[in-house]
Design a protein around this motif. Structure first.
Motif, PDB file in Angstrom:
ATOM      1  N   GLY A   1      37.969  47.570  44.794  1.00 51.57           N
ATOM      2  CA  GLY A   1      38.719  47.687  43.533  1.00 51.57           C
ATOM      3  C   GLY A   1      37.929  48.433  42.488  1.00 51.57           C
ATOM      4  O   GLY A   1      37.927  48.068  41.306  1.00 51.57           O
TER       5      GLY A   1
ATOM      6  N   LYS B   1      43.228  56.988  38.007  1.00 55.49           N
ATOM      7  CA  LYS B   1      42.242  55.940  38.302  1.00 55.49           C
ATOM      8  C   LYS B   1      40.988  56.486  38.980  1.00 55.49           C
ATOM      9  O   LYS B   1      39.886  56.037  38.690  1.00 55.49           O
ATOM     10  CB  LYS B   1      42.885  54.858  39.171  1.00 55.49           C
TER      11      LYS B   1
ATOM     12  N   SER C   1      42.372  40.819  30.282  1.00 61.71           N
ATOM     13  CA  SER C   1      41.564  40.298  29.177  1.00 61.71           C
ATOM     14  C   SER C   1      41.395  41.322  28.053  1.00 61.71           C
ATOM     15  O   SER C   1      41.695  41.032  26.890  1.00 61.71           O
ATOM     16  CB  SER C   1      40.196  39.835  29.688  1.00 61.71           C
TER      17      SER C   1
ATOM     18  N   ARG D   1      48.911  40.850  34.111  1.00 54.66           N
ATOM     19  CA  ARG D   1      48.685  41.481  32.809  1.00 54.66           C
ATOM     20  C   ARG D   1      49.441  40.750  31.710  1.00 54.66           C
ATOM     21  O   ARG D   1      50.497  40.154  31.964  1.00 54.66           O
ATOM     22  CB  ARG D   1      49.118  42.953  32.862  1.00 54.66           C
TER      23      ARG D   1
ATOM     24  N   SER E   1      34.606  35.742  41.653  1.00 49.38           N
ATOM     25  CA  SER E   1      35.577  34.655  41.546  1.00 49.38           C
ATOM     26  C   SER E   1      35.909  34.509  40.064  1.00 49.38           C
ATOM     27  O   SER E   1      36.040  35.530  39.362  1.00 49.38           O
ATOM     28  CB  SER E   1      35.001  33.380  42.162  1.00 49.38           C
TER      29      SER E   1
ATOM     30  N   PHE F   1      36.337  34.480  30.274  1.00 50.55           N
ATOM     31  CA  PHE F   1      37.210  35.562  29.798  1.00 50.55           C
ATOM     32  C   PHE F   1      36.340  36.791  29.489  1.00 50.55           C
ATOM     33  O   PHE F   1      35.421  36.710  28.671  1.00 50.55           O
ATOM     34  CB  PHE F   1      37.918  35.072  28.536  1.00 50.55           C
TER      35      PHE F   1
ATOM     36  N   GLY G   1      38.794  49.193  38.735  1.00 57.10           N
ATOM     37  CA  GLY G   1      39.098  48.126  37.777  1.00 57.10           C
ATOM     38  C   GLY G   1      38.087  48.061  36.638  1.00 57.10           C
ATOM     39  O   GLY G   1      37.052  48.735  36.644  1.00 57.10           O
ATOM     40  N   TYR G   2      38.394  47.231  35.681  1.00 57.11           N
ATOM     41  CA  TYR G   2      37.591  47.064  34.456  1.00 57.11           C
ATOM     42  C   TYR G   2      36.163  46.609  34.792  1.00 57.11           C
ATOM     43  O   TYR G   2      35.176  47.272  34.428  1.00 57.11           O
ATOM     44  CB  TYR G   2      38.325  46.041  33.594  1.00 57.11           C
TER      45      TYR G   2
ATOM     46  N   VAL H   1      35.305  42.699  44.450  1.00 57.33           N
ATOM     47  CA  VAL H   1      35.766  42.478  43.068  1.00 57.33           C
ATOM     48  C   VAL H   1      37.298  42.457  42.981  1.00 57.33           C
ATOM     49  O   VAL H   1      37.885  41.754  42.163  1.00 57.33           O
ATOM     50  CB  VAL H   1      35.211  43.593  42.134  1.00 57.33           C
TER      51      VAL H   1
HETATM   52  P1  NAP Z   1      41.402  44.854  36.927  1.00 57.17           P
HETATM   53  O1  NAP Z   1      40.898  45.892  36.006  1.00 57.17           O
HETATM   54  O2  NAP Z   1      42.899  44.690  37.017  1.00 57.17           O
HETATM   55  O3  NAP Z   1      40.796  45.086  38.358  1.00 57.17           O
HETATM   56  C1  NAP Z   1      41.375  44.517  39.501  1.00 57.17           C
HETATM   57  C2  NAP Z   1      41.147  45.464  40.653  1.00 57.17           C
HETATM   58  O4  NAP Z   1      41.734  44.903  41.834  1.00 57.17           O
HETATM   59  C3  NAP Z   1      41.816  46.816  40.424  1.00 57.17           C
HETATM   60  O5  NAP Z   1      40.963  47.836  40.863  1.00 57.17           O
HETATM   61  C4  NAP Z   1      43.035  46.740  41.316  1.00 57.17           C
HETATM   62  O6  NAP Z   1      43.483  47.983  41.790  1.00 57.17           O
HETATM   63  C5  NAP Z   1      42.496  45.919  42.456  1.00 57.17           C
HETATM   64  N1  NAP Z   1      43.597  45.362  43.237  1.00 57.17           N
HETATM   65  C6  NAP Z   1      44.578  44.519  42.826  1.00 57.17           C
HETATM   66  N2  NAP Z   1      45.440  44.295  43.840  1.00 57.17           N
HETATM   67  C7  NAP Z   1      44.987  45.024  44.911  1.00 57.17           C
HETATM   68  C8  NAP Z   1      45.441  45.237  46.232  1.00 57.17           C
HETATM   69  N3  NAP Z   1      46.554  44.646  46.695  1.00 57.17           N
HETATM   70  N4  NAP Z   1      44.715  46.038  47.032  1.00 57.17           N
HETATM   71  C9  NAP Z   1      43.581  46.655  46.601  1.00 57.17           C
HETATM   72  N5  NAP Z   1      43.114  46.514  45.352  1.00 57.17           N
HETATM   73  C10 NAP Z   1      43.819  45.710  44.519  1.00 57.17           C
HETATM   74  O7  NAP Z   1      40.842  43.414  36.543  1.00 57.17           O
HETATM   75  P2  NAP Z   1      39.370  42.936  36.177  1.00 57.17           P
HETATM   76  O8  NAP Z   1      39.484  42.202  34.906  1.00 57.17           O
HETATM   77  O9  NAP Z   1      38.410  44.044  36.298  1.00 57.17           O
HETATM   78  O10 NAP Z   1      39.098  41.867  37.328  1.00 57.17           O
HETATM   79  C11 NAP Z   1      38.129  42.100  38.339  1.00 57.17           C
HETATM   80  C12 NAP Z   1      37.812  40.786  39.006  1.00 57.17           C
HETATM   81  O11 NAP Z   1      37.280  39.881  38.037  1.00 57.17           O
HETATM   82  C13 NAP Z   1      39.005  40.075  39.623  1.00 57.17           C
HETATM   83  O12 NAP Z   1      38.608  39.473  40.826  1.00 57.17           O
HETATM   84  C14 NAP Z   1      39.343  39.019  38.597  1.00 57.17           C
HETATM   85  O13 NAP Z   1      40.035  37.916  39.158  1.00 57.17           O
HETATM   86  C15 NAP Z   1      37.965  38.645  38.113  1.00 57.17           C
HETATM   87  N6  NAP Z   1      37.912  38.024  36.793  1.00 57.17           N
HETATM   88  C16 NAP Z   1      38.397  38.678  35.708  1.00 57.17           C
HETATM   89  C17 NAP Z   1      38.313  38.076  34.459  1.00 57.17           C
HETATM   90  C18 NAP Z   1      38.787  38.760  33.199  1.00 57.17           C
HETATM   91  O14 NAP Z   1      38.806  38.127  32.140  1.00 57.17           O
HETATM   92  N7  NAP Z   1      39.154  40.029  33.250  1.00 57.17           N
HETATM   93  C19 NAP Z   1      37.724  36.803  34.327  1.00 57.17           C
HETATM   94  C20 NAP Z   1      37.236  36.173  35.472  1.00 57.17           C
HETATM   95  C21 NAP Z   1      37.327  36.798  36.699  1.00 57.17           C
HETATM   96  P3  NAP Z   1      44.573  48.821  40.950  1.00 57.17           P
HETATM   97  O15 NAP Z   1      43.795  49.386  39.797  1.00 57.17           O
HETATM   98  O16 NAP Z   1      45.064  49.818  41.917  1.00 57.17           O
HETATM   99  O17 NAP Z   1      45.598  47.835  40.497  1.00 57.17           O
END
Ligand code: NAP
Length: 382
Positions: A17, A50, A216, A97, A137, A201, A20-21, A91
């Motif tokens: 991934g 992306k 987030s 969203r 996680s 968060f 992603g952020y 990741v």
């Molecule tokens: P994000 O920017 O939405 O990143 C999520 C990534 O997962 C994106 O690259 C997305 O690809 C990919 N993904 C989703 N569904 C997929 C699929 N079916 N196949 C392949 N790739 C897929 O979110 P983030 O905030 O960076 O989150 C990254 C990790 O941190 C996640 O595991 C999340 O649960 C964890 N986390 C986040 C937070 C927070 O506050 N943001 C807090 C705790 C944990 P696309 O770009 O193509 O959708």
């Protein structure tokens, strides 16, 4: 082998991934470090919005970034992606969203998170070269997020009862449990190490425009640009995305991190009203007017029937859930940023990347603030 050790052939690392952020920060960190070859997965290489910004993250990287396609639900795609890798950062996971409605939680959120994690781990077994996997996680797998307050902070010893929490929180808990179970049952000759990063968060500046609307940071952006009619009285345990990236790398490099979970948190909760006040103090004189009105609980109680996001946050209203991140500090050596700095940096980041318009009064940040940030990086490295 440690990522710190000089080798004639650099270790091969996979980041799932990558666009992603969180993952884009991790990729940048690894490329700047220049000690490993980085392969990242994206769902489609054709999605230029992306993949192109990722390729530009570190133009002079010692080992250029390699991007490959993989989808969480496509088991075969992971065999190719993991082939030849020494270390894997998993990741990717489905995110809900802000403002989005999910019609089929089982198939859109839970199944890709759990089956996707198992697909990555099975591919690690098939590769036969992987030494350690670090999985992103969440505190969702620890406490269920921010729903259940208690007198003492949650720790890595805690596991949420997934039957009591909403779909996203359930997906993270089930995916992490499945990972520990899978690795625990591996035959001796197929074993590799596992560590999990459980962030609260996540806030902080985006590296790409595509990541400015995530779960987030998207919430921060909506408050900053007053795209929400009001703020809810919810307290968030927060952590900076740059500290989360650093924690991933430390969890891969630190020998004692094998078999460990880490609550990754700044140690300081902020109510959304405090977040808005920080924004107003810094950006009010620069022509920005963040949301400031706090919606009474009774109002949220009525509107939650028409808005899935309000339905999700309603149980958190007025509650404070905290996390003990002592293990992150002592074992991973992470000294997290003050969330006040992260909020300010988030907003500057959103403006500079073009996700929020510059006002005529916008000055940008001063030298002193940038120096503060550099000092923080140094503190964490020590
Ligand atoms: P994000 O920017 O939405 O990143 C999520 C990534 O997962 C994106 O690259 C997305 O690809 C990919 N993904 C989703 N569904 C997929 C699929 N079916 N196949 C392949 N790739 C897929 O979110 P983030 O905030 O960076 O989150 C990254 C990790 O941190 C996640 O595991 C999340 O649960 C964890 N986390 C986040 C937070 C927070 O506050 N943001 C807090 C705790 C944990 P696309 O770009 O193509 O959708």
């Amino acid at each position: 082998m440690s990522l710190e050790e000089p080798t004639s052939s650099p270790p091969q690392v996979l980041v799932t991934g990558a666009s992603g952020y969180v993952a884009s920060h991790l990729v940048q960190h690894l490329l700047v470090g220049g000690k490993v070859k980085v392969r990242g997965t994206v769902r489609s290489l054709k999605n230029e919005s992306k993949s192109a910004p990722l390729m530009k993250l570190v133009p002079d990287a010692k080992y250029p970034l390699e991007l490959v396609e993989a989808d969480l639900l496509n088991e075969e795609s992971w065999i190719e992606a993991v082939k030849g890798c020494d270390y894997v950062y998993h990741v990717a996971s489905p995110i809900i969203r802000l403002g989005a409605t999910v019609s089929d939680e089982q198939n859109e959120i839970i199944k890709p998170a759990v089956d996707g994690t198992l697909n990555v781990l099975k591919a690690c077994v098939a590769a036969g070269t992987v030494k350690r996997v670090v999985i992103t996680s969440s505190v969702a797998a620890v406490s269920g997020g921010f729903i259940a307050p208690r007198d003492t902070p949650y720790t890595e010893e805690d596991w949420v009862d997934e039957s009591t929490v909403p779909a996203y929180e359930k997906s993270k808990a089930l995916a992490e449990k499945a990972a520990w179970d899978f690795v625990g049952k591996l035959d001796e000759d197929k074993k590799f190490e596992l560590a999990t990063i459980n962030p609260s968060f996540i806030i902080g500046p985006p590296l790409t425009l595509a990541t400015s609307d995530g779960f987030s940071l998207g919430s921060v952006k909506k408050v900053f640009t007053k795209k929400v009619p009001a703020i809810v009285h919810v307290s968030m345990a927060m952590v900076d995305v740059r500290d989360v990236a650093a924690a991933h790398i430390a969890a891969m490099e630190t020998p004692e991190a094998a078999g460990q979970r880490y609550c990754v948190d700044s140690g300081r909760n902020l109510w959304w009203k405090e977040v808005a006040d920080i924004m107003t103090e810094e950006f009010g004189p620069q022509g920005y007017k963040p949301a400031s009105f706090v919606m009474p609980k009774i109002g949220v109680g009525i509107l939650k029937f028409f808005d899935d996001t309000l339905k999700r946050v309603y149980p958190m209203i007025g509650k404070t859930v905290t996390f003990n991140s002592a293990k992150m500090r002592s074992q991973l050596g992470i000294e997290p940023r003050d969330p006040k700095i992260s909020i300010i940096d988030s907003c500057y980041g959103l403006i500079e990347i073009g996700a929020v318009e510059k006002t005529p009064l916008y000055k940008g940040r001063t030298d002193d603030e940038s120096k503060g940030d550099a000092k923080q990086e140094e503190k964490t490295k020590e």
